[in-house]
Design an enzyme around this catalytic site. Structure first.
Site, PDB file in Angstrom:
ATOM      1  N   ASP A   1      -1.634  -4.405  12.225  1.00  0.00           N
ATOM      2  CA  ASP A   1      -0.486  -4.084  11.629  1.00  0.00           C
ATOM      3  C   ASP A   1      -0.073  -2.546  12.443  1.00  0.00           C
ATOM      4  O   ASP A   1       0.908  -2.272  11.272  1.00  0.00           O
ATOM      5  CB  ASP A   1       0.326  -4.754  10.436  1.00  0.00           C
ATOM      6  CG  ASP A   1       1.829  -4.570  10.129  1.00  0.00           C
ATOM      7  OD1 ASP A   1       2.474  -4.353  11.110  1.00  0.00           O
ATOM      8  OD2 ASP A   1       1.793  -4.352   9.186  1.00  0.00           O
TER       9      ASP A   1
ATOM     10  N   HIS B   1      -0.129  -3.816  -0.200  1.00  0.00           N
ATOM     11  CA  HIS B   1      -0.931  -4.482   0.515  1.00  0.00           C
ATOM     12  C   HIS B   1      -2.639  -4.648   0.693  1.00  0.00           C
ATOM     13  O   HIS B   1      -1.972  -2.494   0.983  1.00  0.00           O
ATOM     14  CB  HIS B   1      -0.573  -5.979   1.043  1.00  0.00           C
ATOM     15  CG  HIS B   1       0.254  -5.630   2.517  1.00  0.00           C
ATOM     16  ND1 HIS B   1       2.041  -5.440   2.887  1.00  0.00           N
ATOM     17  CD2 HIS B   1      -0.274  -4.306   3.255  1.00  0.00           C
ATOM     18  CE1 HIS B   1       2.381  -4.787   3.436  1.00  0.00           C
ATOM     19  NE2 HIS B   1       1.092  -4.210   3.845  1.00  0.00           N
TER      20      HIS B   1
ATOM     21  N   GLN C   1      -3.125  -9.413   5.057  1.00  0.00           N
ATOM     22  CA  GLN C   1      -2.882  -8.013   4.341  1.00  0.00           C
ATOM     23  C   GLN C   1      -2.772  -8.334   3.185  1.00  0.00           C
ATOM     24  O   GLN C   1      -1.804  -9.928   3.156  1.00  0.00           O
ATOM     25  CB  GLN C   1      -1.520  -7.497   4.828  1.00  0.00           C
ATOM     26  CG  GLN C   1      -1.697  -6.428   6.460  1.00  0.00           C
ATOM     27  CD  GLN C   1      -0.569  -6.521   6.744  1.00  0.00           C
ATOM     28  OE1 GLN C   1       0.155  -7.329   7.542  1.00  0.00           O
ATOM     29  NE2 GLN C   1      -0.308  -5.211   6.998  1.00  0.00           N
TER      30      GLN C   1
ATOM     31  N   ARG D   1       5.030   8.172   1.630  1.00  0.00           N
ATOM     32  CA  ARG D   1       6.020   6.491   2.029  1.00  0.00           C
ATOM     33  C   ARG D   1       5.889   5.722   1.651  1.00  0.00           C
ATOM     34  O   ARG D   1       4.846   5.002   2.176  1.00  0.00           O
ATOM     35  CB  ARG D   1       6.137   7.012   3.652  1.00  0.00           C
ATOM     36  CG  ARG D   1       6.775   5.547   3.992  1.00  0.00           C
ATOM     37  CD  ARG D   1       7.149   5.559   5.815  1.00  0.00           C
ATOM     38  NE  ARG D   1       7.738   4.600   5.971  1.00  0.00           N
ATOM     39  CZ  ARG D   1       7.304   3.242   6.171  1.00  0.00           C
ATOM     40  NH1 ARG D   1       5.771   2.871   5.916  1.00  0.00           N
ATOM     41  NH2 ARG D   1       7.584   2.168   6.714  1.00  0.00           N
TER      42      ARG D   1
ATOM     43  N   ASP E   1       5.411   2.644   1.617  1.00  0.00           N
ATOM     44  CA  ASP E   1       5.474   1.180   2.198  1.00  0.00           C
ATOM     45  C   ASP E   1       5.826  -0.597   1.522  1.00  0.00           C
ATOM     46  O   ASP E   1       4.989  -0.131   1.062  1.00  0.00           O
ATOM     47  CB  ASP E   1       3.756   1.341   2.998  1.00  0.00           C
ATOM     48  CG  ASP E   1       4.348  -0.066   4.275  1.00  0.00           C
ATOM     49  OD1 ASP E   1       4.981  -0.021   5.053  1.00  0.00           O
ATOM     50  OD2 ASP E   1       3.926  -0.920   4.016  1.00  0.00           O
TER      51      ASP E   1
ATOM     52  N   GLU F   1      10.222   3.524   1.152  1.00  0.00           N
ATOM     53  CA  GLU F   1      10.408   2.278   2.270  1.00  0.00           C
ATOM     54  C   GLU F   1      11.152   1.022   1.680  1.00  0.00           C
ATOM     55  O   GLU F   1      10.609  -0.478   1.783  1.00  0.00           O
ATOM     56  CB  GLU F   1       9.280   2.098   3.920  1.00  0.00           C
ATOM     57  CG  GLU F   1       9.998   1.557   4.677  1.00  0.00           C
ATOM     58  CD  GLU F   1       9.419   0.342   4.891  1.00  0.00           C
ATOM     59  OE1 GLU F   1       9.774  -0.362   6.020  1.00  0.00           O
ATOM     60  OE2 GLU F   1       8.293  -0.319   4.208  1.00  0.00           O
TER      61      GLU F   1
ATOM     62  N   HIS G   1       9.506   2.662  13.526  1.00  0.00           N
ATOM     63  CA  HIS G   1       8.260   2.507  15.241  1.00  0.00           C
ATOM     64  C   HIS G   1       8.528   0.687  14.555  1.00  0.00           C
ATOM     65  O   HIS G   1       8.011  -0.052  14.966  1.00  0.00           O
ATOM     66  CB  HIS G   1       7.033   2.499  14.256  1.00  0.00           C
ATOM     67  CG  HIS G   1       6.572   2.225  12.773  1.00  0.00           C
ATOM     68  ND1 HIS G   1       7.708   2.997  11.737  1.00  0.00           N
ATOM     69  CD2 HIS G   1       6.068   1.610  12.014  1.00  0.00           C
ATOM     70  CE1 HIS G   1       7.638   1.659  10.602  1.00  0.00           C
ATOM     71  NE2 HIS G   1       6.404   1.328  11.246  1.00  0.00           N
ATOM     72  N   ASP G   2       9.577   0.487  13.571  1.00  0.00           N
ATOM     73  CA  ASP G   2       9.230  -1.102  13.542  1.00  0.00           C
ATOM     74  C   ASP G   2      10.755  -1.785  14.201  1.00  0.00           C
ATOM     75  O   ASP G   2      11.890  -0.967  15.007  1.00  0.00           O
ATOM     76  CB  ASP G   2      10.081  -1.471  11.639  1.00  0.00           C
ATOM     77  CG  ASP G   2       8.747  -1.137  10.679  1.00  0.00           C
ATOM     78  OD1 ASP G   2       8.108  -2.146  11.711  1.00  0.00           O
ATOM     79  OD2 ASP G   2       8.971  -1.065  10.064  1.00  0.00           O
TER      80      ASP G   2
ATOM     81  N   ARG H   1       6.894  -4.676  19.144  1.00  0.00           N
ATOM     82  CA  ARG H   1       8.216  -3.355  18.156  1.00  0.00           C
ATOM     83  C   ARG H   1       6.465  -2.290  19.040  1.00  0.00           C
ATOM     84  O   ARG H   1       7.278  -1.270  18.993  1.00  0.00           O
ATOM     85  CB  ARG H   1       7.062  -3.216  16.546  1.00  0.00           C
ATOM     86  CG  ARG H   1       8.106  -3.970  15.649  1.00  0.00           C
ATOM     87  CD  ARG H   1       7.279  -4.173  14.776  1.00  0.00           C
ATOM     88  NE  ARG H   1       6.761  -4.692  13.796  1.00  0.00           N
ATOM     89  CZ  ARG H   1       5.575  -4.860  13.469  1.00  0.00           C
ATOM     90  NH1 ARG H   1       6.629  -4.149  12.128  1.00  0.00           N
ATOM     91  NH2 ARG H   1       4.459  -4.782  12.357  1.00  0.00           N
TER      92      ARG H   1
HETATM   93  C1  GLC Z   1       6.743  -1.074   7.001  1.00  0.00           C
HETATM   94  C2  GLC Z   1       6.392  -1.265   8.073  1.00  0.00           C
HETATM   95  C3  GLC Z   1       6.007  -1.763   8.885  1.00  0.00           C
HETATM   96  C4  GLC Z   1       4.730  -2.953   8.567  1.00  0.00           C
HETATM   97  C5  GLC Z   1       5.817  -3.286   7.197  1.00  0.00           C
HETATM   98  C6  GLC Z   1       4.091  -4.014   6.519  1.00  0.00           C
HETATM   99  O1  GLC Z   1       7.683  -2.008   7.088  1.00  0.00           O
HETATM  100  O2  GLC Z   1       7.531  -0.160   8.707  1.00  0.00           O
HETATM  101  O3  GLC Z   1       5.841  -1.342   9.959  1.00  0.00           O
HETATM  102  O4  GLC Z   1       5.115  -4.457   9.215  1.00  0.00           O
HETATM  103  O5  GLC Z   1       5.607  -2.102   6.168  1.00  0.00           O
HETATM  104  O6  GLC Z   1       3.285  -2.805   5.867  1.00  0.00           O
END
Ligand code: GLC
Length: 637
Positions: A135, A178, A246, A276, A278, A320, A389-390, A511
């Site tokens: 991922d 995770h 995950q 960040r 996540d 995020e 990146h998403d 992506r």
């Molecule tokens: C966040 C990341 C993404 C990832 C997800 C799971 O949203 O930006 O790329 O797939 O978390 O970790």
């Protein structure tokens, strides 16, 4: 109660750090932020009397291990806590390997970042991920190790020091919802270690998982349907919001809290300035809900934030949370958490509204949606962006659409059709990501340049138009206030990476089409004013340069978004004691006229466009705006 505990723990700290030359500073920080920590703990972990002391011991260890240069950085940041709010703050996000091969390689590209005006660098996940599919690094197997092909923890420290010398802060991801199923905790759990098993959400049968599923959405319906995965060795179901490999950790377990605080403080001691957080929205689970944005998420952030402030006060948090506007502002602190949780949060809505306005050539929905946002604490800031990146998910509210007479479902469908390029009026070349047949949802992959039409452009005029479209988006991103983030490659208008599917581990995740490698052999094109890269670079540089001179762009005041009587023209207004700033944007590819009063109504004296460095003058009672015009108006000088 809290006061007594603050005092008792103060004595504990004073004892533990008796020999430390900076004990007075640490105690002052405890006096300031200790109550935050204790209130947060009481909310989530009542009945764990020893927990505060356990956290404080981690703080003591981290403070002891903190290097003198980083302690000096702490002192400097405490005097300038608004560093990420200031108009000269500019962020850049990239994968270390795709940008420069290795961490040492990134250090060698600092001049390029400086030339662009970057003051903040987000390096995408670089801690040891699981082998194979991971991922994009968001399946971490070891938080204490750097991915071997990128370097070592020592390289990370060296890079942080290099960046600091160049005036650039370092941001890393903290994946805290995770871990990879290959992480030592998960391995131990599978081997029968009961303590580690309790680090995860494990269910013997389908009873609870089914009850949770009744209200849970799916993040990756396409390649990872459902939220639970059967594991043979556990002989149980384990919670896996994202991919099957995950494993969601159980934040209800105080041991997990301690583990993550230790990770946070270790990264801070390596020189990381910003973490960040996540997928933070997902960390607390509650039956009968979508298991996102639960109140405990904010209380936990508050605990971690307070502890970090005592040990390493220069560290900040960026949330995020790609969630609905009503939920998003809580990540910067609402009510009793105001100013006590994350310092930064991604403004997903702004990003979505920019792409929506460009496709529709209509900014009315943007005005409605952004006007609904409550103010954020004056000490916090948005992280604004055009691409990351998403994928882009169409987080567009039905009520907002209804307010301008649109149907939300139809508009989201239009946007997907538009950005995959099947709509007749489309200029875009994107791909559909995670098409969900149940909800009809289609998210979008693609670089800013490809989504903005650079790939379809045939003539020089069309190419110019596409660049103007990206620059309009970036003008909004840089003009909104907060830290603007440039996604690597956008500064050169890089188009989709057509070879993305050639890497087997990436082939089912499109992506990767917008995660190109830096074409260093073409970077010199930025100096050619007639190339796409040169036009993009010059336009972006101009925005950065002008921005840093505009005190009203300090993030401590809010942007107010106002529609005009022309659907394509929208105003961003920033009232600031240093002087007001009025931004006017035309989101369409047509030249349009707006009644003078629609713009002058926000301040008749605001007539100097700082971007073009000329005064705007009305024509017969109207302002005329060229396609994709962006004006940043202040008083005449
Ligand atoms: C966040 C990341 C993404 C990832 C997800 C799971 O949203 O930006 O790329 O797939 O978390 O970790």
């Amino acid at each position: 109660m809290v006061d007594d505990a603050v005092t008792a723990l103060r004595a504990h700290l004073a004892d533990a750090l008796a020999e430390d030359p900076q004990v007075v500073d640490v105690l002052a920080r405890w006096a300031r932020w200790g109550p935050d920590l204790l209130v947060g703990l009481a909310e989530v972990y009542p009945g764990h009397a020893d927990l505060a002391e356990r956290l404080l011991d981690l703080v003591v260890d981290a403070h002891r291990a903190r290097s003198e240069p980083l302690r000096a950085r702490d002192r400097a940041r405490l005097l300038a806590p608004d560093w990420f709010q200031r108009p000269d703050a500019v962020g850049y996000a990239c994968y270390a390997d795709r940008f420069a091969g290795t961490l040492a390689g990134v250090g060698q590209r600092v001049d390029y970042l400086r030339e662009l005006g970057v003051t903040y660098l987000h390096l995408m996940p670089l801690l040891q991920p699981r082998p194979g599919e991971n991922d994009g690094g968001y399946a971490v197997m070891d938080y204490g190790r750097v991915r071997a092909d990128l370097g070592t923890m020592e390289d990370l420290e060296a890079l942080a020091a290099t960046l600091h010398d160049a005036g650039i802060a370092l941001t890393l991801d903290l994946v805290l919802n995770h871990v990879a199923k290959e992480h030592a905790w998960a391995v131990a759990a599978r081997a029968g270690d009961a303590k580690r098993r309790a680090y995860f959400h494990v269910f013997d049968d389908r009873d609870l998982p089914d009850r949770y599923e009744a209200t849970l959405p799916e993040v990756f319906p396409d390649f990872a349907p459902g939220n639970f995965t059967w594991d043979e060795e556990l002989a149980a179901w384990v919670w896996t919001t994202f991919n099957a490999w995950q494993w969601d950790v159980n934040w209800g377990n105080p041991d997990v809290l301690c583990e993550y605080l230790a990770i946070i403080l270790d990264l801070a001691n390596r020189g990381v300035d910003c973490l960040r957080l996540d997928a933070i929205a997902f960390i607390w689970k509650r039956l009968g809900t979508d298991c996102q944005n639960q109140p405990e998420v904010h209380a936990i952030t508050r605990v971690l934030r307070a502890a970090a402030r005592v040990a390493a006060p220069s560290l900040v948090f960026k949330a995020e949370a790609i969630v609905a506007p009503g939920q998003l502002v809580a990540y910067l602190g609402r009510g009793e958490h105001a100013g006590r949780v994350s310092d930064l949060a991604y403004h997903n809505s702004l990003m979505v509204q920019i792409w929506s306005a460009l496709a529709a050539r209509d900014a009315r929905l943007m005005a409605v949606a952004l006007a609904r946002f409550p103010d954020i604490p004056t000490t916090a800031a948005w992280a604004t962006y055009l691409r990351c990146h998403d994928d882009i998910g169409w987080a567009i509210d039905d009520d907002d659409c209804a307010a301008i007479g649109w149907n939300g479902y139809a508009h989201r469908g239009f946007l997907s059709d538009f950005y995959v390029g099947v709509h007749p009026a489309s200029f875009a070349e994107g791909l559909a990501f995670q098409e969900n047949p149940v909800t009809g949802d289609r998210r979008i992959s693609g670089t800013a340049a490809s989504l903005a039409g650079l790939g379809q452009a045939r003539t020089d005029a069309q190419r110019r138009m596409a660049i103007d479209r990206i620059l309009l988006g970036y003008a909004m991103v840089l003009g909104f206030g907060g830290i603007p983030l440039i996604h690597m490659g956008d500064e050169l208008a890089l188009r989709n990476d057509e070879g993305w599917a050639a890497v087997p581990e990436q082939a089912d995740d499109n992506r990767w089409i917008h995660r190109p490698r830096m074409p260093w052999d073409r970077v010199h094109e930025r100096e050619d004013p007639n190339s796409d890269a040169g036009r993009m670079w010059a336009g972006l540089r101009r925005l950065v340069e002008v921005r840093r001179t505009l005190e009203p762009l300090h993030a401590s005041v809010a942007t107010r978004v106002h529609a005009t009587s022309h659907p394509s023209v929208v105003c961003f207004v920033r009232r600031h004691p240093a002087g007001d700033l009025l931004q006017v944007y035309n989101v369409s590819d047509a030249t349009v006229a707006v009644p003078l009063g629609d713009i002058a109504g926000h301040g008749p004296e605001l007539t100097l466009d700082r971007l073009a460095n000329r005064s705007v003058t009305p024509y017969r009672g109207e302002h005329v705006l060229r396609p994709y015009a962006a004006w940043w108006l202040t008083e005449e000088r």
